[in-house]
Design an enzyme around this catalytic site. Sequence first.
Site, PDB file in Angstrom:
ATOM      1  N   MET A  52       0.791  -1.223   0.000  1.00 16.67           N
ATOM      2  CA  MET A  52       0.000   0.000   0.000  1.00 16.67           C
ATOM      3  C   MET A  52       0.829   1.281   0.000  1.00 16.67           C
ATOM      4  SD  MET A  52      -2.906  -1.219  -0.278  1.00 16.67           S
ATOM      5  CE  MET A  52      -3.700  -2.784  -0.047  1.00 16.67           C
TER       6      MET A  52
ATOM      7  N   HIS B 152       2.823   4.347  -1.558  1.00 19.66           N
ATOM      8  CA  HIS B 152       2.746   5.121  -2.793  1.00 19.66           C
ATOM      9  C   HIS B 152       4.116   5.155  -3.468  1.00 19.66           C
ATOM     10  CE1 HIS B 152      -0.702   6.618  -0.513  1.00 19.66           C
ATOM     11  NE2 HIS B 152      -1.232   6.943  -1.669  1.00 19.66           N
TER      12      HIS B 152
ATOM     13  N   ASP C  38      25.036 -10.562   3.865  1.00 23.70           N
ATOM     14  CA  ASP C  38      25.390 -11.339   2.678  1.00 23.70           C
ATOM     15  C   ASP C  38      26.873 -11.241   2.362  1.00 23.70           C
ATOM     16  OD1 ASP C  38      24.740 -12.927   0.291  1.00 23.70           O
ATOM     17  OD2 ASP C  38      25.287 -11.088  -0.778  1.00 23.70           O
TER      18      ASP C  38
END
Length: 155
Positions: free
Chosen positions: A73, A75, A124
């Site tokens: 949701m 924008h 990572d």
Amino acid sequence: MFTHIDDSGRARMVDVSGKDDVVRVARAEGVIYLKESTVDAIRENRVAKGNVLNTATVAGILAAKKTSELIPMCHPLQISSVSVDFELLENGVRAVCEVKYVGKTGVEMEALVGVTTALLTVWDMVKSLEKDGGGQYPVTRISDVRVVEKVKREK
């Protein structure tokens, strides 16, 4: 009433078209806890995959720009700027992501996505140094992710 649910119970994106454009800034931070030897390797640029903090900076910036593709949701925003900074701790790395934007909605989620992606990238990059003999990560953890500042001011 929930802001992301309409009267029929269906999900919707909040309509911000009636709001004024204002300057919005959000800063989020978090920590990745690591072995002291891993922090030393980062500090001395001895990590086999390359410069950990430079790579994590780029990852955090890219992630902040893609927040609306990840969080349903949110924008899509034309972000004004994103910065990612790091502090090497004795037992980890603190990351801070600051996002600036001029518009109708806040940028907290962009700052949170930026900082968490930067921290995941550190993980990572150093995971080979963090694994124990069984391939597990007994020390490594990401923690304390939070919004530390949210600013809204007129242009």
